[in-house]
Write an enzyme that holds these catalytic residues in place. Sequence first.
Site, short mmCIF file in Angstrom:
data_model
loop_
_atom_site.label_atom_id
_atom_site.label_comp_id
_atom_site.label_asym_id
_atom_site.label_seq_id
_atom_site.Cartn_x
_atom_site.Cartn_y
_atom_site.Cartn_z
N LYS A 62 -6.53 -5.47 -8.42
CA LYS A 62 -5.78 -4.46 -7.92
C LYS A 62 -5.37 -3.28 -8.86
CE LYS A 62 -1.64 -4.31 -5.91
NZ LYS A 62 -0.90 -3.12 -6.08
N THR A 114 7.74 -2.55 2.42
CA THR A 114 8.63 -3.42 2.48
C THR A 114 10.25 -3.05 1.74
OG1 THR A 114 7.82 -4.43 0.54
CG2 THR A 114 7.43 -5.75 2.61
N ASP A 133 -0.99 -4.13 -12.77
CA ASP A 133 0.13 -3.05 -12.90
C ASP A 133 0.49 -3.02 -14.24
OD1 ASP A 133 0.32 -2.86 -10.19
OD2 ASP A 133 1.64 -4.60 -10.04
N ASP A 142 -5.47 0.68 -4.60
CA ASP A 142 -4.21 0.91 -4.09
C ASP A 142 -3.68 2.10 -4.03
OD1 ASP A 142 -1.88 0.14 -2.75
OD2 ASP A 142 -1.12 -1.20 -4.32
N LEU A 143 -4.15 3.08 -3.48
CA LEU A 143 -3.50 4.37 -3.31
C LEU A 143 -2.77 4.89 -2.12
CD1 LEU A 143 -6.64 6.31 -5.26
CD2 LEU A 143 -4.50 5.07 -6.36
N LYS A 144 -2.79 4.26 -1.07
CA LYS A 144 -2.13 4.30 0.08
C LYS A 144 -1.94 5.82 0.44
CE LYS A 144 1.34 0.71 -1.16
NZ LYS A 144 1.11 0.50 -2.49
N LEU A 145 -3.17 6.29 0.80
CA LEU A 145 -3.45 7.70 1.04
C LEU A 145 -2.62 7.88 2.48
CD1 LEU A 145 -5.64 7.44 -0.95
CD2 LEU A 145 -7.01 9.00 0.62
N HIS A 146 -2.15 9.26 2.67
CA HIS A 146 -1.35 9.67 3.72
C HIS A 146 -1.28 11.10 3.81
CE1 HIS A 146 2.50 9.15 6.29
NE2 HIS A 146 1.79 9.93 7.15
N ASP A 147 -1.99 11.89 4.71
CA ASP A 147 -2.13 13.34 4.56
C ASP A 147 -2.83 13.71 5.93
OD1 ASP A 147 -2.57 16.02 3.63
OD2 ASP A 147 -2.44 15.44 1.69
N ILE A 148 -3.22 14.95 6.05
CA ILE A 148 -3.92 15.36 7.31
C ILE A 148 -5.20 14.74 7.44
CG2 ILE A 148 -2.69 17.60 7.72
CD1 ILE A 148 -4.95 18.98 6.72
N PRO A 149 -5.64 14.47 8.69
CA PRO A 149 -6.96 13.73 8.73
C PRO A 149 -8.33 14.30 7.93
CG PRO A 149 -5.98 13.84 10.98
CD PRO A 149 -5.18 14.82 9.99
N ASN A 150 -8.20 15.53 7.81
CA ASN A 150 -9.50 16.06 7.07
C ASN A 150 -9.26 15.99 5.70
OD1 ASN A 150 -11.92 18.03 6.96
ND2 ASN A 150 -10.37 19.44 6.09
N ARG A 203 2.66 -10.35 -11.45
CA ARG A 203 3.50 -11.14 -12.67
C ARG A 203 3.42 -12.63 -12.81
NH1 ARG A 203 8.63 -7.71 -11.04
NH2 ARG A 203 7.60 -8.08 -9.14
N GLN A 241 11.15 -9.79 -6.10
CA GLN A 241 10.48 -9.94 -4.64
C GLN A 241 11.73 -10.89 -3.98
OE1 GLN A 241 7.91 -8.70 -3.50
NE2 GLN A 241 6.07 -8.87 -4.92
O1 C5P Z 1 4.24 -8.97 -9.82
P1 C5P Z 1 4.02 -9.08 -8.05
O2 C5P Z 1 3.38 -10.43 -7.89
O3 C5P Z 1 5.28 -9.06 -7.51
O4 C5P Z 1 3.17 -7.92 -7.72
C1 C5P Z 1 2.88 -7.71 -6.24
C2 C5P Z 1 2.00 -6.49 -6.19
O5 C5P Z 1 1.86 -6.32 -4.87
C3 C5P Z 1 2.50 -5.08 -6.79
O6 C5P Z 1 1.48 -4.33 -7.39
C4 C5P Z 1 3.31 -4.50 -5.84
O7 C5P Z 1 3.32 -3.16 -6.02
C5 C5P Z 1 2.45 -4.78 -4.71
N1 C5P Z 1 3.07 -4.85 -3.47
C6 C5P Z 1 4.26 -5.55 -3.11
N2 C5P Z 1 4.90 -5.57 -1.66
C7 C5P Z 1 4.26 -4.84 -0.63
C8 C5P Z 1 3.21 -3.88 -1.30
C9 C5P Z 1 2.57 -4.19 -2.24
O8 C5P Z 1 4.67 -6.31 -3.90
N3 C5P Z 1 5.04 -4.75 0.31
#
Ligand code: C5P
Length: 232
Positions: A32, A119, A10, A59-67, A211, A190
Site C-alpha cells: 500500500k 476510524t 508508510d 491509498d489516496l482517498k479521493l473526495h471531490d466533485i464527480p467530474n 508496523r 491502534q
Molecule cells: O502500522 P499499522 O499496521 O497500524 O498501519 C495500518 C495502515 O492502515 C496505515 O497505513 C494506516 O494509515 C491505515 N489505516 C488504518 N485505519 C484505518 C484506515 C487506514 O490504520 N481506518
Amino acid sequence: MGKDVIIACDFASKEATINFLDKFTDVKPFVKIGMELFYAEGPEIVREIKERGHKIFLDLKLHDIPNTVKKSMAVLSRLDVDMTNLHAGGTISMMEAALEGLTRPDGTRPLLIAVTQLTSTDQERMENDLLIKEPIDKVVMHYANNAKIAGLDGVVCSPLEAGKVHETCGKEFLTVTPGVRFADGDIGDQKRVMTPSEAKKIGSDYIVVGRPITAAEDPVAAYKRCCKEFIG
Ligand code: C5P
C-alpha cells in the site's frame, strides 16, 4: 478473489521504501502506498514499485466533485495500480463517476474500495462536526451499501466490522481491513485490533499491515508469518 496481506509502506521517501522492499527477494508482497509517499515522490514511485513486480494499493482517498474524481481516476488507472480508494461520503454519483474514470478502454480496471467513516471520527465528532445523528455503525453500513449500489468492489473497514459488512452487502463485497496485530505484538496507537488468524475467521478479504511488518526485526519473517496465519 484471493485473500492477501497488503503491507502498508508508510515511509517518507523512495529511498526508505526501496531499502525495505530490497529485503524481499523470494516473494513480492502486495504493498500500500499512501498520501505521504505519493506526494513526496510522485507517480514515479508507483511505476518503480510496479516494475519491481509488486501489486499496489494506492491509498489516496479521493473526495471531490464527480467530474474531477472521474478524471483523476483515469490518470490512476493509467498508472496500472491494482487497487485504489475514495471517500463514500462523496455520494453515489461521485463513486459512479470514479468507476467510469477508472475503467480502461479495454474494460479492465483496478479494484475500487470506499472509505466509510474514518476510524478517527467517533460518534461525538460525527454528531457535532458533521451533524450526522444516526449511530455510527448504521452510518458505516449505509455508506458501505451506497458503495455497493455505485458498483464498487468493497470497503476499508475494521476487521471487527468485516462480518457485518458481508452480511449487509454480500459475501463477494470485499473487506480490506487495517488494525491487525500479532497476538504477541505491540498494538501501538491502534485501538481495536485483531490477529491475522482472527481476521481470517471473521472473513476479511485483505488485511493491511504496517508496523508489525515494517518495524519488525526481520520484516520478511513477519510478513511470512502474517501470510501463514491469514491465508494458511
Ligand atoms: O502500522 P499499522 O499496521 O497500524 O498501519 C495500518 C495502515 O492502515 C496505515 O497505513 C494506516 O494509515 C491505515 N489505516 C488504518 N485505519 C484505518 C484506515 C487506514 O490504520 N481506518
